[in-house]
Motif scaffolding. Structure first.
Motif, PDB file in Angstrom:
ATOM      1  N   VAL A  83       0.813  -1.210   0.000  1.00 26.12           N
ATOM      2  CA  VAL A  83       0.000   0.000   0.000  1.00 26.12           C
ATOM      3  C   VAL A  83       0.847   1.260   0.000  1.00 26.12           C
ATOM      4  O   VAL A  83       0.509   2.255  -0.669  1.00 26.12           O
ATOM      5  CB  VAL A  83      -0.944   0.005   1.227  1.00 26.12           C
ATOM      6  N   SER A  84       1.957   1.251   0.740  1.00 26.03           N
ATOM      7  CA  SER A  84       2.659   2.509   0.984  1.00 26.03           C
ATOM      8  C   SER A  84       4.054   2.602   0.400  1.00 26.03           C
ATOM      9  O   SER A  84       4.573   3.708   0.237  1.00 26.03           O
ATOM     10  CB  SER A  84       2.750   2.751   2.497  1.00 26.03           C
ATOM     11  N   ALA A  85       4.715   1.491   0.091  1.00 28.32           N
ATOM     12  CA  ALA A  85       6.099   1.557  -0.373  1.00 28.32           C
ATOM     13  C   ALA A  85       6.170   1.797  -1.878  1.00 28.32           C
ATOM     14  O   ALA A  85       5.248   1.455  -2.620  1.00 28.32           O
ATOM     15  CB  ALA A  85       6.833   0.272  -0.014  1.00 28.32           C
ATOM     16  N   GLU A  86       7.281   2.384  -2.292  1.00 32.09           N
ATOM     17  CA  GLU A  86       7.494   2.615  -3.712  1.00 32.09           C
ATOM     18  C   GLU A  86       7.584   1.282  -4.439  1.00 32.09           C
ATOM     19  O   GLU A  86       8.244   0.351  -3.985  1.00 32.09           O
ATOM     20  CB  GLU A  86       8.789   3.405  -3.917  1.00 32.09           C
ATOM     21  N   GLY A  87       6.888   1.168  -5.550  1.00 27.25           N
ATOM     22  CA  GLY A  87       6.890  -0.076  -6.310  1.00 27.25           C
ATOM     23  C   GLY A  87       5.792  -1.035  -5.941  1.00 27.25           C
ATOM     24  O   GLY A  87       5.663  -2.088  -6.547  1.00 27.25           O
ATOM     25  N   GLY A  88       4.963  -0.706  -4.931  1.00 29.68           N
ATOM     26  CA  GLY A  88       3.836  -1.553  -4.575  1.00 29.68           C
ATOM     27  C   GLY A  88       2.761  -1.519  -5.642  1.00 29.68           C
ATOM     28  O   GLY A  88       2.723  -0.619  -6.490  1.00 29.68           O
ATOM     29  N   THR A  89       1.845  -2.495  -5.595  1.00 24.06           N
ATOM     30  CA  THR A  89       0.834  -2.626  -6.651  1.00 24.06           C
ATOM     31  C   THR A  89      -0.440  -1.845  -6.374  1.00 24.06           C
ATOM     32  O   THR A  89      -1.395  -1.941  -7.139  1.00 24.06           O
ATOM     33  CB  THR A  89       0.486  -4.115  -6.842  1.00 24.06           C
ATOM     34  N   TYR A  90      -0.476  -1.076  -5.285  1.00 23.33           N
ATOM     35  CA  TYR A  90      -1.673  -0.294  -4.948  1.00 23.33           C
ATOM     36  C   TYR A  90      -1.585   1.061  -5.654  1.00 23.33           C
ATOM     37  O   TYR A  90      -0.646   1.840  -5.430  1.00 23.33           O
ATOM     38  CB  TYR A  90      -1.766  -0.118  -3.443  1.00 23.33           C
TER      39      TYR A  90
END
Length: 874
Positions: free
Chosen positions: A562-569
């Protein structure tokens, strides 16, 4: 000599005593069976007397017949979490006279419910015995034990307990009712009191709801559907229920009508040739009815499954059901979503092409807070589907439960466990992105939802701990795995989400992660209250589904989605603690997002009506964002997820306390080996070359491998020659004297950030050119040192020991590679090598970058991987 009289008297007494001892007097006994019979008879007489006395007591305490209660309905009442009634839920009824109920409708009801209704006096002794036989021969529900009169009495006057007293009172009042009312009056009251599903009481309401016509106009096909509903209204509901079950019940009624001569064999067959969907013609629903119908259906199911109530105990008894539904939020969600009043990028939800459903529940208690059952605000379709409760393939939302969770639970994997993203020999499965990204952490691959590492994790758990380790883990959170037909081997496709579940099931499964591993079956009933004031609290209890360390470590990784760079959200990070997972099935037909905070767990599903429909942008994610924002605005920001004492951290990664986190201690970066210098003094160009174990470094989790080459002259000056991804670099214009080249490998490890290897060195020496002297009187020692005996004199330091020409006498002819005169000495080779070397480990992807918050610790020069015993020594 004659014996004395005393002696003769003693002998006589002794003989008498002996005779008495030999022939004791016996009493006759009755046979054992007679004694048992007598005892049983006495007990029977006592039981009859006791039963008779109890019957007199039950009759004496039975309520009086009250016509108002006979006529009125006592619908089930649904109460919100705030104590307010849920409008439109089970309150609808239109009373109709028996004269306005079609004859075929009356025949259908009597045939299936009480075929001797017009013959008995309220109690049918034959029916009580025959009910058992009928249910065995014709299927469950073919015939009940109570008469129509008894059912009416029970709904009107009596409690729902199963005590003998109530049953005796029911029979007594049935006899009494038959004496005071006609059969037509009893049947009229019964047909107007029954619950027929979809929130409607009475046969007139049901007829208009399902067929859009008064009950006076229904035909035998329609009458058979209506007559079968009261037994199981929620299951047999032709719109909101299962139409296969509706057909099953309709066939039972038609068979009973044929048996009693109300329809012919031809009519019976004709009726079964018409699909249920072609028989019904639904009327319009109000907005309130549309918003509450899914709740009402869930309540009915829970009352039967969790509380063990029968249909006759639920409907028409004035039952109050206290739910966990937040009326304000539930109404707002349904109103906004079904009217497209949600900010979705690129326009509104294409309601003619897509469908959606969602469930919001309390993370800690498993109580359902809101349900969004469909995209349509009004749906008078012949097929109503509660999309929040339908089961669909769950896609990648399965990965925490089928792949990574069982590994943490059984193998105490750390979040830094290294997994391989590479092609399988058979070519499948593939990733949704192009190419493969080599070795990386479980955290990274869950964040980007990679497929091949997930399957490898699934295989590792299955092979090491057995498929039971996976089965038990997913079943503990309410998810059923997928098996081949007729088999019990866990399908490997479960790793990528071929198992099916509803949004309610998925919200509850993810809630267990946010509740320290405690799973609670999703439910919306908090308490039920009967009309006599008695109540029952919810029997649903939480259970430990997994270890708290498993729940927290999964949660911590799902934060990154949800919050990290590169996540799928897609929508972006929340300003409070939220974790979650995306899910997509083949051809993007179904899209999921399930996420949670410490307060709420929300699961959203969207699906294509057909494969040509557009399912972009990711509506599921934006609906999740909208609902999580709304519940948080309404109830306040949630607490952060708290790390349990069983979990420790090392850098950015977590591991189970008491274990040795081998995954979190990567091998030191391998150093280059075999360094050498090739140089042509005439053209003043050359190269430094070395060897490197790329495969070994990548297997240790390193990526973006490059080499930095520096040179140090005899005067002590140092400069960087360049950085490359190749194993050679061009050099030129070396100064006189010794020049030492140092090669250091650099790479990125997802656990420890950027790392540097121990150095490898090679040297090259150019003898100074001296002016000729007029007088030369060199000593023998000077002649030995200065007399050049070979054209390569001074280039004897190619032993890769970093010590110049310490090993030789200045003659390096046997250890120096021949310079290739055709090799160009340009900067282009350096630049190209740098680019290629950077791309090599990750197939052109930058996913090998260090994770946020990780430190860059350089490896000491004395670590492993130098390639020979002298390499790296200064």
């Amino acid at each position: 000599m004659e014996r004395s009289r005393v002696a003769r008297r003693q002998d006589s007494t002794t003989n008498k005593r002996k005779k008495t001892g030999k022939q004791p007097k016996t009493k006759s006994k009755k046979p054992m069976w007679k004694r048992i019979f007598l005892l049983g008879f006495l007990l029977f007489i006592a039981a009859v007397i006791a039963f008779g006395a109890y019957t007199v007591y039950a009759i004496a305490t039975a309520p009086e017949l009250d016509e108002e209660k006979l006529v009125d309905t006592y619908p089930i009442q649904l109460i919100s979490a705030e104590g307010e009634p849920l409008e439109g839920a089970g309150q609808i009824r239109e009373y109709v006279s028996i004269d306005d109920i079609s004859e075929v409708m009356q025949q259908a009801v009597v045939s299936i419910e009480d075929r001797r209704f017009y013959e008995h006096n309220g109690i049918d002794l034959r029916r009580i015995g025959g009910a058992v036989v009928a249910n065995l021969t014709d299927g469950f529900g073919a015939e009940g034990g109570s008469t129509i009169t008894q059912q009416l009495v029970k709904q009107s006057f009596l409690s729902t307990d199963k005590k003998l007293k109530r049953k005796l009172q029911e029979q007594w009042l049935a006899l009494k009712l038959e004496r005071e009312y006609t059969k037509e009056q009893i049947l009229e009251m019964y047909l107007n009191k029954n619950y027929y599903g979809s929130g409607g009481y009475g046969v007139q309401t049901a007829s208009k709801r399902y067929f859009n016509k008064p009950v006076s106009e229904v035909n035998y096909q329609e009458a058979a559907i209506l007559a079968g509903l009261p037994q199981r209204p929620s299951a047999y509901d032709p719109i909101n229920g299962d139409q296969e079950l509706t057909r099953y019940r309709q066939e039972q009624v038609l068979s009973a009508m044929k048996r009693d001569g109300h329809i012919s064999e031809e009519q019976y067959n004709e009726a079964l040739d018409v699909a249920i969907a072609d028989v019904i013609s639904p009327g319009e629903e109000t907005e309130e009815e549309a918003f509450t119908r899914a709740i009402y259906s869930r309540v009915q199911a829970e009352l039967e499954e969790d509380y063990g109530l029968e249909q006759s105990d639920i409907y028409g008894t004035g039952l109050k059901v206290y739910t966990s539904i937040n009326k304000e939020l539930h109404t707002k969600f349904n109103s906004d979503i079904k009217s497209d009043n949600v900010n979705i990028p690129n326009g509104a939800f294409p309601s003619d092409e897509l469908r959606m459903g969602a469930t919001v529940l309390n993370t800690k208690t498993g109580e359902i807070v809101a349900i969004i059952d469909s995209q349509q605000a009004k749906q008078a379709d012949k097929y109503y589907i509660d999309y929040s409760n339908e089961k669909y393939q769950i896609g990648s939302t399965a990965k925490p439960f089928f792949d990574y969770g069982p590994g943490i639970e059984n193998g105490q994997w750390s979040t830094g466990k290294m997994l391989l993203d590479a092609a399988f020999p058979e070519g499948k499965p593939r990733n949704y992105y192009d190419g493969y990204r080599g070795m990386n952490t479980m955290r990274q691959y869950l964040k980007i939802s990679a497929n091949t590492p997930a399957v490898r994790a699934f295989q590792e758990v299955r092979d090491e701990y057995g498929q039971e380790a996976i089965e038990s883990f997913v079943k503990n959170v309410g998810i059923e795995p997928e098996y081949p037909k007729g088999g019990d081997e866990l399908l490997e496709s479960n790793a990528l989400g071929t198992a099916q579940a509803s949004t309610t099931q998925m919200a509850a499964a993810y809630a267990a992660l946010g509740a320290n591993g405690m799973y609670t079956k999703p439910h919306l009933i908090q308490k039920i209250e009967f009309n006599d004031g008695s109540s029952i609290n919810s029997p649903v209890k939480a259970k430990q589904a997994m270890e708290d360390y498993t729940a927290y470590m999964l949660t911590d990784m799902l934060r990154d989605v949800v919050s990290a760079e590169g996540g799928t959200y897609e929508p972006g990070a929340f300003p409070w603690d939220v974790a979650g997972k995306t899910g997509t099935t083949n051809d993007e037909q179904y899209k999921w997002f399930t996420g949670y905070s410490t307060d709420y767990s929300i699961s959203v599903w969207t699906g294509k009506v057909n494969k040509e429909s557009n399912n972009k942008p990711n509506y599921a994610q934006y609906y999740f964002e909208y609902m999580m924002q709304q519940v948080t605005n309404a109830t306040g920001q949630p607490d952060r997820f708290q790390r349990p004492d069983s979990v420790l951290s090392l850098g950015n990664e977590l591991y189970v306390k008491g274990t040795k986190p081998k995954d979190l201690q990567p091998e030191k970066l391998t150093a280059p080996t075999g360094a050498s210098v090739n140089y042509d003094e005439d053209s003043q160009v050359g190269s430094v070359t070395w060897s490197y174990d790329f495969d070994g470094a990548q297997a240790d989790g390193y990526s973006d491998i490059s080499f930095t080459v520096t040179q140090q002259s005899a005067e002590g000056g140092e400069q960087v020659v360049g950085t490359t991804g190749e194993t050679s670099i061009d050099i030129s214009n070396l100064a006189e004297g010794d020049t030492t080249f140092t090669i250091v490998a650099k790479a990125t490890n997802p656990l420890t950030g950027e790392q540097q290897s121990a150095p490898a060195q090679a040297s090259y020496s150019i003898e100074p050119k001296e002016e000729p002297q007029e007088e030369e009187n060199p000593s023998d020692e000077e002649n030995n040192e200065d007399n050049p005996s070979d054209e390569n004199n001074g280039n004897g330091n190619n032993n890769d020991n970093g010590n110049g020409n310490e090993d030789g006498n200045g003659n390096g002819e046997d250890t120096t590679d021949e310079q290739n005169p055709d090799e160009p000495a340009t900067d282009e080779g350096t630049d190209e090598g740098t680019d290629e070397g950077t791309d090599q480990p990750t197939d052109g992807d930058d996913e090998g970058a260090p994770l946020e918050g990780q430190s860059n610790n350089e490896s000491p020069a004395t670590e492993r991987g130098n390639g020979n015993s002298n390499n790296g020594n200064n």
